[in-house]
Design an enzyme around this catalytic site. Structure first.
Site, PDB file in Angstrom:
ATOM      1  N   LYS A  89       8.989  -2.234   2.397  1.00 18.35           N
ATOM      2  CA  LYS A  89       8.098  -2.973   3.304  1.00 18.35           C
ATOM      3  C   LYS A  89       8.816  -4.205   3.865  1.00 18.35           C
ATOM      4  O   LYS A  89       8.600  -4.586   5.022  1.00 18.35           O
ATOM      5  CB  LYS A  89       6.815  -3.389   2.591  1.00 18.35           C
ATOM      6  CG  LYS A  89       5.887  -2.244   2.221  1.00 18.35           C
ATOM      7  CD  LYS A  89       5.324  -1.503   3.434  1.00 18.35           C
ATOM      8  CE  LYS A  89       4.262  -2.288   4.159  1.00 18.35           C
ATOM      9  NZ  LYS A  89       3.660  -1.497   5.281  1.00 18.35           N
TER      10      LYS A  89
ATOM     11  N   TYR B  46       8.654   0.247  -3.313  1.00 22.77           N
ATOM     12  CA  TYR B  46       7.749   0.301  -2.161  1.00 22.77           C
ATOM     13  C   TYR B  46       7.815  -1.014  -1.394  1.00 22.77           C
ATOM     14  O   TYR B  46       7.981  -1.037  -0.167  1.00 22.77           O
ATOM     15  CB  TYR B  46       6.323   0.576  -2.638  1.00 22.77           C
ATOM     16  CG  TYR B  46       5.270   0.394  -1.567  1.00 22.77           C
ATOM     17  CD1 TYR B  46       5.001   1.403  -0.648  1.00 22.77           C
ATOM     18  CD2 TYR B  46       4.546  -0.797  -1.472  1.00 22.77           C
ATOM     19  CE1 TYR B  46       4.041   1.243   0.345  1.00 22.77           C
ATOM     20  CE2 TYR B  46       3.586  -0.975  -0.483  1.00 22.77           C
ATOM     21  CZ  TYR B  46       3.332   0.052   0.411  1.00 22.77           C
ATOM     22  OH  TYR B  46       2.386  -0.134   1.392  1.00 22.77           O
TER      23      TYR B  46
END
Length: 345
Positions: A148, A144
């Site tokens: 980002k 994740y």
């Protein structure tokens, strides 16, 4: 040729406006006199002065409908980090952000404010009063966060004074507050299952937690200060409560406020990290045969047992940022907003 109407500076779009942060942002923007378009995969509420547009983030034509005559776009759409869906993370955070940038340029949007994360510089070791000058993590804490990092790079590199398209990234850390679907509900669920008895390490590690209203305040300040001659262009800013707190003290205050016992027993950090590392290696080795998802990953242990707090000096200097709600008050507001999660409720 007809001249193009310049979008009103008070007309904005919030991508991901049905989510936790997005909805708080939309409500505050309306309070400040903005006309708001919300773009999201679902509509979660109704609010006067707000137009809702449902669609897929990767659908440029659907996005264009929400960006018509919009001056400022806030991009805070993101899957929940706990979902562990790598394909979804990449599709939304990377592919979706590329589409957002393309649609903004096509629609004549002037400013794009991204909700990033302070974790883009965190590698599982101590960060004390970290500045925005820290390099991106070579070994991000999870996939994740890896997406980002890619997302933030895309947005900041798209900043172009020549094209009249200005971008900035806001990096909050540990967002919490009323309607939060992650931190408090997961904490309570863990406590109800009897798994919140242990403190990892000696409990002295300091971490930033940031009240959602302060995160919203940082976003709006960024939008209103972002101009071609400002230092904000193409930059990232840490936004926190600016009150580093002992990680386990914060968790204990939330738990005790809702009637649950705080963790009391200490486990050595190196022991727990070693066990988590062993379980993670076993999961990797057995992956061809069986899918195992360990509750404790090495990086989750690192998040709970290391120092990671960040300096807001740049945001104070360039945005005039000061937290609106102090941490103690924010914790009280948050606990009061979850009567249904109280012990015995």
């Amino acid at each position: 040729m007809a001249t193009r109407t310049r979008p009103s500076s008070k007309r904005c779009a919030v991508i991901g406006g049905s989510g936790f942060l997005g909805r708080h942002l939309v409500e505050r923007l309306v309070d400040r006199g903005y006309t708001v378009n919300v773009f999201d995969i679902r509509q979660a509420y109704e609010l006067p002065g707000v137009s809702f547009h449902q669609g897929d983030l990767c659908d440029r034509q659907a996005l264009l409908g929400a960006l018509r005559e919009v001056s400022v776009v806030f991009h805070c759409a993101s899957p929940a980090p706990a979902s562990d869906d790598r394909a979804l993370f990449h599709r939304v955070n990377v592919d979706g952000t590329r589409t957002v940038i393309q649609a903004c340029l096509e629609a004549g949007v002037q400013k794009l404010i991204l909700t990033s994360s302070a974790s883009v510089v965190f590698e599982g070791t101590d960060i004390k009063n970290g500045s925005e000058d820290l390099p991106y993590a070579n070994k991000p804490i999870d996939y994740y966060t890896e997406t980002k990092i890619q997302q933030e790079k895309l947005v900041l590199e798209a900043c172009s004074k020549e094209k009249g398209f200005l971008t900035v990234a806001i990096r909050p850390h540990g967002i919490f507050g009323p309607r939060d679907p992650q931190l408090v509900p997961i904490l309570v669920d863990t406590a109800r299952r009897g798994k919140m008895k242990f403190i990892i390490g000696d409990g002295s590690n300091l971490v930033d937690f940031t009240y959602v209203e302060n995160v919203v305040h940082g976003h709006i300040l960024a939008a209103e200060h972002l101009k071609a001659d400002s230092p904000l262009c193409g930059q990232a800013y840490h936004i926190t409560n600016d009150e580093p707190v002992h990680f386990w003290d914060f968790m204990s205050q939330i738990l005790e406020g809702l009637g649950y016992s705080a963790p009391r027993y200490h486990l050595p950090y190196t022991l727990v990290y070693g066990i988590a590392l062993l379980l993670w290696l076993m999961a990797v080795l057995l992956r061809p045969l069986i899918q195992i998802k360990p509750t404790f990953t090495p990086m989750r242990v690192a998040l709970a047992g290391t120092h990671h707090y960040y300096s807001c000096a740049r945001a104070k200097k360039d945005l005039g940022y000061q937290p609106l709600v102090p941490l103690r008050e924010a914790i009280v507001h948050t606990v009061e907003s979850y009567p249904h999660l109280r012990k015995g409720a």
